[in-house]
Design an enzyme around this catalytic site. Structure first.
Site, PDB file in Angstrom:
ATOM      1  N   LYS A 152      21.210  19.594 -17.979  1.00 46.10           N
ATOM      2  CA  LYS A 152      19.722  20.065 -18.672  1.00 46.10           C
ATOM      3  C   LYS A 152      19.853  21.527 -18.666  1.00 46.10           C
ATOM      4  O   LYS A 152      19.707  22.326 -17.521  1.00 46.10           O
ATOM      5  CB  LYS A 152      18.732  19.526 -17.578  1.00 46.10           C
ATOM      6  CG  LYS A 152      17.246  20.141 -17.901  1.00 46.10           C
ATOM      7  CD  LYS A 152      16.117  19.390 -17.017  1.00 46.10           C
ATOM      8  CE  LYS A 152      14.979  20.380 -17.148  1.00 46.10           C
ATOM      9  NZ  LYS A 152      13.840  19.913 -16.280  1.00 46.10           N
TER      10      LYS A 152
ATOM     11  N   ASP B  64      10.796  26.690 -18.096  1.00 42.59           N
ATOM     12  CA  ASP B  64       9.878  25.446 -18.386  1.00 42.59           C
ATOM     13  C   ASP B  64       8.352  25.889 -17.875  1.00 42.59           C
ATOM     14  O   ASP B  64       8.026  26.118 -16.818  1.00 42.59           O
ATOM     15  CB  ASP B  64      10.275  24.333 -17.317  1.00 42.59           C
ATOM     16  CG  ASP B  64       9.472  23.124 -17.492  1.00 42.59           C
ATOM     17  OD1 ASP B  64       8.753  22.990 -18.406  1.00 42.59           O
ATOM     18  OD2 ASP B  64       9.558  22.343 -16.771  1.00 42.59           O
TER      19      ASP B  64
ATOM     20  N   LYS C 127       1.938  24.588 -16.571  1.00 39.77           N
ATOM     21  CA  LYS C 127       2.293  24.365 -14.906  1.00 39.77           C
ATOM     22  C   LYS C 127       1.260  25.567 -14.670  1.00 39.77           C
ATOM     23  O   LYS C 127       1.130  26.559 -14.885  1.00 39.77           O
ATOM     24  CB  LYS C 127       3.778  24.819 -14.568  1.00 39.77           C
ATOM     25  CG  LYS C 127       4.644  23.608 -14.811  1.00 39.77           C
ATOM     26  CD  LYS C 127       5.957  24.159 -14.331  1.00 39.77           C
ATOM     27  CE  LYS C 127       7.240  23.121 -14.569  1.00 39.77           C
ATOM     28  NZ  LYS C 127       7.119  21.853 -13.887  1.00 39.77           N
TER      29      LYS C 127
ATOM     30  N   ASP D 213      15.403  26.254 -14.535  1.00 37.13           N
ATOM     31  CA  ASP D 213      15.358  24.881 -15.005  1.00 37.13           C
ATOM     32  C   ASP D 213      16.798  24.598 -15.796  1.00 37.13           C
ATOM     33  O   ASP D 213      16.682  23.586 -16.596  1.00 37.13           O
ATOM     34  CB  ASP D 213      13.964  24.709 -15.855  1.00 37.13           C
ATOM     35  CG  ASP D 213      13.632  23.338 -15.688  1.00 37.13           C
ATOM     36  OD1 ASP D 213      13.940  22.544 -14.615  1.00 37.13           O
ATOM     37  OD2 ASP D 213      12.680  22.819 -16.395  1.00 37.13           O
TER      38      ASP D 213
ATOM     39  N   ASP E 274       5.568  18.169 -19.690  1.00 37.94           N
ATOM     40  CA  ASP E 274       6.231  18.681 -18.563  1.00 37.94           C
ATOM     41  C   ASP E 274       7.259  17.936 -18.216  1.00 37.94           C
ATOM     42  O   ASP E 274       8.255  18.518 -17.421  1.00 37.94           O
ATOM     43  CB  ASP E 274       5.187  19.070 -17.289  1.00 37.94           C
ATOM     44  CG  ASP E 274       5.756  20.120 -16.609  1.00 37.94           C
ATOM     45  OD1 ASP E 274       6.915  20.619 -16.725  1.00 37.94           O
ATOM     46  OD2 ASP E 274       5.221  20.257 -15.380  1.00 37.94           O
TER      47      ASP E 274
ATOM     48  N   GLU F 281       9.795  17.129 -19.599  1.00 36.83           N
ATOM     49  CA  GLU F 281      10.710  17.650 -20.965  1.00 36.83           C
ATOM     50  C   GLU F 281      12.001  17.411 -20.734  1.00 36.83           C
ATOM     51  O   GLU F 281      13.079  17.155 -21.802  1.00 36.83           O
ATOM     52  CB  GLU F 281      10.403  19.176 -21.367  1.00 36.83           C
ATOM     53  CG  GLU F 281      11.296  20.166 -20.772  1.00 36.83           C
ATOM     54  CD  GLU F 281      10.867  20.137 -18.955  1.00 36.83           C
ATOM     55  OE1 GLU F 281       9.911  19.621 -18.733  1.00 36.83           O
ATOM     56  OE2 GLU F 281      11.864  20.779 -18.272  1.00 36.83           O
TER      57      GLU F 281
ATOM     58  N   ARG G  49      14.082  15.134 -19.281  1.00 36.49           N
ATOM     59  CA  ARG G  49      14.498  13.824 -19.557  1.00 36.49           C
ATOM     60  C   ARG G  49      14.623  13.528 -20.875  1.00 36.49           C
ATOM     61  O   ARG G  49      15.375  12.799 -21.484  1.00 36.49           O
ATOM     62  CB  ARG G  49      13.764  12.838 -18.874  1.00 36.49           C
ATOM     63  CG  ARG G  49      12.146  12.742 -19.236  1.00 36.49           C
ATOM     64  CD  ARG G  49      11.360  11.930 -18.212  1.00 36.49           C
ATOM     65  NE  ARG G  49      11.099  12.532 -16.961  1.00 36.49           N
ATOM     66  CZ  ARG G  49      10.486  12.069 -16.086  1.00 36.49           C
ATOM     67  NH1 ARG G  49       9.864  10.769 -16.095  1.00 36.49           N
ATOM     68  NH2 ARG G  49      10.066  12.719 -14.921  1.00 36.49           N
TER      69      ARG G  49
HETATM   70  N1  BES Z   1      11.664  21.199 -14.160  1.00 35.46           N
HETATM   71  C1  BES Z   1      10.599  20.183 -13.695  1.00 35.46           C
HETATM   72  C2  BES Z   1      10.978  19.745 -12.350  1.00 35.46           C
HETATM   73  C3  BES Z   1      11.100  20.641 -11.153  1.00 35.46           C
HETATM   74  C4  BES Z   1       9.764  21.146 -10.768  1.00 35.46           C
HETATM   75  C5  BES Z   1      12.235  20.891 -10.280  1.00 35.46           C
HETATM   76  C6  BES Z   1       9.919  21.850  -9.463  1.00 35.46           C
HETATM   77  C7  BES Z   1      12.299  21.765  -9.298  1.00 35.46           C
HETATM   78  C8  BES Z   1      11.048  22.206  -8.898  1.00 35.46           C
HETATM   79  C9  BES Z   1      10.508  19.049 -14.728  1.00 35.46           C
HETATM   80  O1  BES Z   1      10.617  19.468 -15.969  1.00 35.46           O
HETATM   81  C10 BES Z   1       9.145  18.645 -14.610  1.00 35.46           C
HETATM   82  O2  BES Z   1       8.097  19.515 -14.660  1.00 35.46           O
HETATM   83  N2  BES Z   1       8.868  17.582 -13.882  1.00 35.46           N
HETATM   84  C11 BES Z   1       7.701  17.016 -13.739  1.00 35.46           C
HETATM   85  C12 BES Z   1       7.791  15.508 -14.006  1.00 35.46           C
HETATM   86  C13 BES Z   1       6.345  15.004 -14.160  1.00 35.46           C
HETATM   87  C14 BES Z   1       5.324  15.553 -15.151  1.00 35.46           C
HETATM   88  C15 BES Z   1       6.516  13.436 -14.288  1.00 35.46           C
HETATM   89  C16 BES Z   1       7.325  17.187 -12.291  1.00 35.46           C
HETATM   90  O3  BES Z   1       8.313  16.803 -11.264  1.00 35.46           O
HETATM   91  O4  BES Z   1       6.182  17.511 -11.822  1.00 35.46           O
HETATM   92 ZN    ZN Z   2      11.846  21.175 -16.270  1.00 41.43          ZN
HETATM   93 MN    MN Z   3       8.877  20.341 -16.795  1.00 44.73          MN
END
Ligand code: BES
Ligand code: ZN
Ligand code: MN
Length: 455
Positions: A221, A226, A233, A244, A303, A305, A307
């Site tokens: 990834k 992000d 966020k 990210d 968010d 994104e 996946r």
């Molecule tokens: N890059 C983030 C995941 C992340 C957040 C990794 C904080 C490490 C620390 C990812 O893109 C994300 O925002 N995931 C969301 C998914 C949700 C919207 C289902 C998350 O984990 O809040």
């Molecule tokens: Zn992310």
């Molecule tokens: Mn995200």
């Protein structure tokens, strides 16, 4: 050779490892004035404690026999020793991991502010493969530098440049599909996620090795920043999102180790590189995109994104039926809630492979923990209008749900292995300075060497 390593020399200052149990015997072997000094200062050999000796050597405390051991504890040494060259005067718990920890603990991010020049080297103990330890430490350093570099200097274009530099070093082939070419070549999700950013989204595709050898494909990834997209966020959650692209960085680290070693594999590295940004043409909640695999994906949250871009890259990788398909990414906050920053979960339906990963993760001190691809949660991804949604309603089991989402895009790979990494050390630990961290790559390298190494 890694800059922290040196050839053996008698002039190097001794590092004496001591535990509560071995302390008395160890100092009994030192000269009389040193012994008197140690007694006079009342040093207690607790784990991670050290005492600089007037003669130039050092005592360094390790855990007792029955206490839980951190084989990276000697990674504290570069932080506390004065400049000079050192050698292990006796054996730590695990000499190889102690030497590796020493090199990894010497890491500093110096791109924007030079570190105070303090040259510390360690003489390689007998019987260790210095070239192998060097390529492992180089891989980790590469990943950390890429992650620590802020997004203004590490956008999709600069991430591509880093991949190109690595390809050049190892004579690998590399190509990149950039911007609207992603639509022409059928990578709709990578395009949708990355199209709002000033720097064009892309899919980086590196190949190396003999096509007749077993096919190993690693997908990382590469979200260079992000923001969350339109589902923006909050400031505290956005703060470290330069990390990210930690999956891409760890994938490149693994590729470096594998290529430098000359493993008998046909290696492919795929990096969807984007910035998840906000602009007039940003993708939106409840948009529906037909993915490369043909599945219509409804956007429940912009968010989620990572996946999405991995889905198109995994679908491409899957088309050539690799023997081993690996993906890694900083995909969910839920993984960190479940297991914390230093223990990333991994997922696979291949039981034998799962056991191999666990074994190498433990042996390399690159901690990983298996979580299940729990089939009955699959319906959480149901959409009312499309084949699937990119998030579950309810928000429970977030890391598992993400893994199940990705699984929909893999059907022909012989084995598939997914890592939901964190790629960041929030507070320094031995051998692990604060900031960007390479995760899963060292364990996977050991696994690949065991499978495809031959010598
Ligand atoms: N890059 C983030 C995941 C992340 C957040 C990794 C904080 C490490 C620390 C990812 O893109 C994300 O925002 N995931 C969301 C998914 C949700 C919207 C289902 C998350 O984990 O809040
Ligand atoms: Zn992310
Ligand atoms: Mn995200």
């Amino acid at each position: 050779m890694h800059p922290a390593f040196a050839a053996r020399s008698k002039a190097a200052k001794p590092i004496w490892f001591v535990t509560t149990a071995t302390f008395a015997k160890t100092i009994a072997a030192l000269d009389k004035p040193t012994r008197a000094f140690v007694k006079s200062v009342g040093f207690e050999p607790g784990p991670g404690r050290h005492l600089l000796l007037p003669s130039g050597g050092v005592l360094f405390g390790l855990e007792g026999k029955n206490a839980p051991q951190n084989p990276f504890l000697p990674g504290l040494l570069p932080g506390v020793l004065p400049a000079g060259s050192y050698r292990f005067a006796n054996a730590p718990h695990d000499t190889r991991l102690a030497v590796l920890a020493f090199a990894l603990g010497a890491y500093r991010f110096t791109r924007y502010r030079k570190a105070k020049d303090k040259k510390i080297t360690l003489a390689l103990p007998d019987g260790l493969d210095g070239a192998d330890l060097t390529r492992i430490a180089e891989g980790v350093t590469l990943a950390r530098d890429l992650i620590n570099t802020p997004a203004n200097d590490m956008g999709p274009d600069e991430l591509e440049a880093a991949a190109r530099a690595l390809a050049k070093r190892h004579n690998a082939k590399i190509r990149s599909i950039v911007g609207d070419a992603l639509l022409k070549d059928n990578f709709p999700l990578i395009h949708a996620v990355g199209r709002a950013a000033a720097k064009a989204p892309r899919l980086i595709d590196l190949r190396w090795g003999n096509p007749k050898h077993p096919r190993v494909t690693v997908v990382g990834k590469g979200v260079c920043f992000d923001t969350g997209g339109l589902d923006l966020k909050p400031d505290n959650a956005m703060l470290i999102m330069k990390k990210d692209m930690g999956g891409a960085a760890s994938a490149l680290a693994l590729a470096h180790m594998a290529m430098d070693r000359g493993l008998k594999i046909s290696l492919r590295v795929l990096i969807p590189a984007v910035e998840n940004s906000v602009a007039g043409d940003a993708f939106r909640p409840l948009d529906i995109y037909k993915s490369r695999k043909g599945l219509n994906v409804e956007i429940g949250n912009t968010d989620a994104e990572g996946r999405l871009i991995l889905a198109d890259a995994l679908a491409l990788a899957d088309e050539e039926k690799p023997d081993l398909l690996i993906d890694m990414g900083t995909l969910t906050g839920a993984a960190r809630v479940a297991l914390g920053p230093e223990l990333p979960p991994y997922y696979t339906d291949d039981e034998a492979l799962a056991a191999e990963v666990a074994r190498h993760a433990a042996a390399e001190n690159d901690p990983l923990w298996r979580l299940p691809l729990w089939p009955r949660y699959d319906s959480m991804l149901d959409s009312k209008t499309a084949d699937l949604n990119n998030v579950a309603s309810g928000g429970m089991a977030g890391s598992i749900v993400c893994a199940l989402f990705l699984k929909r895009f893999v059907s022909d790979a012989k084995s598939w292995l997914h890592f939901d990494i964190y790629a960041w050390t929030p507070a320094a630990k031995p051998g692990r300075p604060e900031g960007g961290e390479c995760q899963a790559a060292r364990a996977l390298y050991a696994l690949l060497v065991a499978r495809y190494g031959a010598a």
